[in-house]
Motif scaffolding. Sequence first.
Motif, mmCIF file in Angstrom:
data_model
loop_
_atom_site.group_PDB
_atom_site.id
_atom_site.type_symbol
_atom_site.label_atom_id
_atom_site.label_comp_id
_atom_site.label_asym_id
_atom_site.label_seq_id
_atom_site.Cartn_x
_atom_site.Cartn_y
_atom_site.Cartn_z
ATOM 1 N N PHE A 157 -36.749 22.597 21.614
ATOM 2 C CA PHE A 157 -36.786 21.794 22.835
ATOM 3 C C PHE A 157 -36.566 22.699 24.025
ATOM 4 O O PHE A 157 -35.660 23.541 24.020
ATOM 5 C CB PHE A 157 -35.739 20.674 22.774
ATOM 6 C CG PHE A 157 -35.998 19.757 21.617
ATOM 7 C CD1 PHE A 157 -36.999 18.788 21.709
ATOM 8 C CD2 PHE A 157 -35.293 19.891 20.418
ATOM 9 C CE1 PHE A 157 -37.275 17.963 20.618
ATOM 10 C CE2 PHE A 157 -35.560 19.073 19.344
ATOM 11 C CZ PHE A 157 -36.556 18.103 19.436
ATOM 12 N N ASN A 159 -36.100 22.785 28.183
ATOM 13 C CA ASN A 159 -35.873 22.098 29.453
ATOM 14 C C ASN A 159 -36.195 23.058 30.587
ATOM 15 O O ASN A 159 -35.678 24.177 30.621
ATOM 16 C CB ASN A 159 -34.405 21.660 29.580
ATOM 17 C CG ASN A 159 -34.084 20.450 28.732
ATOM 18 O OD1 ASN A 159 -34.966 19.910 28.046
ATOM 19 N ND2 ASN A 159 -32.830 20.027 28.755
ATOM 20 N N SER A 180 -38.821 18.125 30.164
ATOM 21 C CA SER A 180 -38.658 18.692 28.829
ATOM 22 C C SER A 180 -39.991 18.754 28.114
ATOM 23 O O SER A 180 -40.839 17.880 28.275
ATOM 24 C CB SER A 180 -37.707 17.825 27.995
ATOM 25 O OG SER A 180 -36.481 17.702 28.673
ATOM 26 N N ILE A 203 -34.011 26.389 29.674
ATOM 27 C CA ILE A 203 -32.928 26.272 28.693
ATOM 28 C C ILE A 203 -33.541 25.703 27.416
ATOM 29 O O ILE A 203 -34.280 24.719 27.476
ATOM 30 C CB ILE A 203 -31.848 25.276 29.175
ATOM 31 C CG1 ILE A 203 -31.238 25.738 30.485
ATOM 32 C CG2 ILE A 203 -30.784 25.055 28.121
ATOM 33 C CD1 ILE A 203 -30.038 26.610 30.315
ATOM 34 N N THR A 204 -33.259 26.299 26.294
ATOM 35 C CA THR A 204 -33.929 25.860 25.066
ATOM 36 C C THR A 204 -32.922 25.621 23.943
ATOM 37 O O THR A 204 -31.802 26.134 23.974
ATOM 38 C CB THR A 204 -34.953 26.918 24.609
ATOM 39 O OG1 THR A 204 -34.272 28.150 24.396
ATOM 40 C CG2 THR A 204 -36.025 27.129 25.654
ATOM 41 N N SER A 205 -33.366 24.872 22.939
ATOM 42 C CA SER A 205 -32.469 24.540 21.831
ATOM 43 C C SER A 205 -32.421 25.659 20.787
ATOM 44 O O SER A 205 -31.565 25.658 19.916
ATOM 45 C CB SER A 205 -32.924 23.232 21.177
ATOM 46 O OG SER A 205 -34.236 23.392 20.667
#
Length: 607
Positions: A157, A159, A180, A203-205
């Motif tokens: 994911f 953002n 997202s 920003i990523t998961s």
Amino acid sequence: MARGGVTVKKECLVLLLIGLLSTGYAQKHFITVLMENYSPASLQLYFTTFDEAASVIVSVSDPQFNQRVFVERMSTSTLTLDSKYMITGNQLSSKAVIVTSDVDISVFAFNVAANTVDSSPVLSIDELGTEYFVFTASPGPSESQFAVASAVGHTTFVNVSVSGSITYNGKFYTSGDTFSVSLEPQQAIQFQGSSDLTGTRVITSAPVAVFSGHKCFKGPSTTCDILFEQLYPVESWGRTFTVFPLANHTGDIIDIMAAETGTIVKANETEYVLLQGGHVQLTLQKSCVVTASKPVMISYSFQDRQGFYRYDPFLLSVPPNPLRREYYKFVTDAFYQNYIMIVSDASSVSEFYLNHKPLDQYMFTTKEMNGFKGLEVWLGKVGGQHEIYHTYSPFLVYVYGLETDVSYGYSLGQETKYEEEKNSPVLNCFPHGAEFHLPLSLVSEANLNVSDIHLEDPMCKGTLEGKFVVINIPINRCGSYILSEGEKTVYSNTVYGTVAESGVHRIEVPLKCEMAANESLEWSFHPQITDVVSQGHYNVSLKLYKTAAFADPITTFPYEVDLHGWLYVEFEVQADEDESLQILVESCKASSSLQDQEKNYNVIQQG
Ligand SMILES: *[C@@H]1O[C@H](CO)[C@@H](O)[C@H](O)[C@H]1NC(C)=O
Ligand SMILES: *[C@@H]1O[C@H](CO)[C@@H](O)[C@H](O)[C@H]1NC(C)=O
Ligand SMILES: *[C@@H]1O[C@H](CO)[C@@H](O)[C@H](O)[C@H]1NC(C)=O
Ligand SMILES: *[C@@H]1O[C@H](CO)[C@@H](O)[C@H](O)[C@H]1NC(C)=O
Ligand SMILES: *[C@@H]1O[C@H](CO)[C@@H](O)[C@H](O)[C@H]1NC(C)=O
Ligand SMILES: *[C@@H]1O[C@H](CO)[C@@H](O)[C@H](O)[C@H]1NC(C)=O
């Protein structure tokens, strides 16, 4: 390596035919992309090996691409992906380029189109992060862009907190908006801005690779150029930088970006307070020191200079201090006049070796700033791989190639994986005494000077060598005392760091050494032209000769000998304190690597 002592056993491991060991930054898994260029571009990949040959697989999932490249040891191979693999517009694609090697390699990427090019080192998967800030080079028109590529085997994911404006999936997002997207394995997404996207936060998961630049950058006297650089995640940003202008330029731009609100940046005697994603741009008229209260990212835009030069702009990142590596491999392209800029705080530049030759065999100019040197070395129109090292002092390097209307550049030295290993004290015990290495950082942390470091006898002081305070501990002087004698003699002393004229010890390190009549010592010979190793009270030298007459020393490295061929080795030990010293070279081995104790060849066994 050599071992030896008083009546003495010795073992030496002669190191031949290697580059300087594997340095930890080369890796096996990489990911990159072919970002949009203003005309159809190709992605030119360079794979560089160290002391092992590599089998490299390059793949893209759609359009499908799968190719294996073999790279000989100590060499470079290239592979080109054509414009089918270029990501265009705001596109979610399956065009992430995956590079997998069976041994450690380094990878470099060039985005090449008619009349424009730029390049970037490709970070290994281990160096990727989950937080990035985008820098797209200019308050230019609509062609600033960045791309995010999935680096893991599951959904990631992403953002995006926009600075500037982006139209994605039919929606318009402007500064302050967040949206997202999700990336499947092998997918990459590119965003183009209708204004400058600098400051956009990603920003990523899970870790991703992020690439940044400009599809059509308009330099002061050029019209349309690709700018391309892989970005470093926030975790590998830094707080102090020494920036030297490249190629004698006086109009290049550096951009300093903050990840946290309240970051105080000092540059050129001016102080700036930045917000998250905030940035300040300076014209680099001359060398400049930048310090920041919290980590920042500095991007360097090489601009065209008015006047005689018509160099093409390119983008690179400025690696922060502390300098970490003493050895680099890099590639150049023979089409260009190639240069490197070395940034170093070494006192001696004669300890640099470029392609196995001392640096002074090259043409270079020197700039100085705050104890740092910027050495710009001219390599000329040469292509392929190069290597540079300094015998003890870490440094960083910029690589760039200049030609009328086309230029490329990239920097090396920001890898987070290459952690400083040398920050703990080391005690070496020798038959005639000991040597203690105290990291300078510990001395500074204790708010002491080098001259405050001494033994029981305050007259026996340490001296500064590189990043260590080195103190010699003789067995019978400087307050050393014998604890026990017999088969083994044990003696002791203490290293103190004392606040000047106060008697207060801020550092106190008790030391104990065992001394045997037969002592084993270890030396390592780095494969280079200098061949004397000084350790404590010995100088050990190793010279190689071509014939049994021992009259024609080998002076170039690497020097290859065929199996069953002859190599003549002279091994000498000098010691000043003990006339009765006897040496026996008990065993001597040649190996292709310092680390690899398995694969070695016996030169001398059992004396
Ligand atoms: C992205 O934003 C959403 C909504 O604010 C949040 O729930 C999610 O945790 C964020 N994801 C990441 C990877 O930060
Ligand atoms: C920079 O200036 C020096 C001294 O004039 C010159 O030798 C060198 O070639 C110049 N470098 C470049 C890249 O033009
Ligand atoms: C640094 O300051 C000087 C004098 O104030 C100024 O002329 C110069 O442009 C500044 N340089 C940068 C990089 O901002
Ligand atoms: C180090 O020595 C210098 C000169 O003797 C002195 O001015 C300075 O205060 C000392 N620094 C510390 C941290 O003691
Ligand atoms: C030192 O080692 C050598 C060779 O192993 C041996 O001959 C000699 O007796 C030893 N000397 C002492 C003092 O142990
Ligand atoms: C080792 O070499 C250095 C530099 O040539 C010299 O100053 C030193 O005295 C030598 N040490 C010994 C033990 O021979």
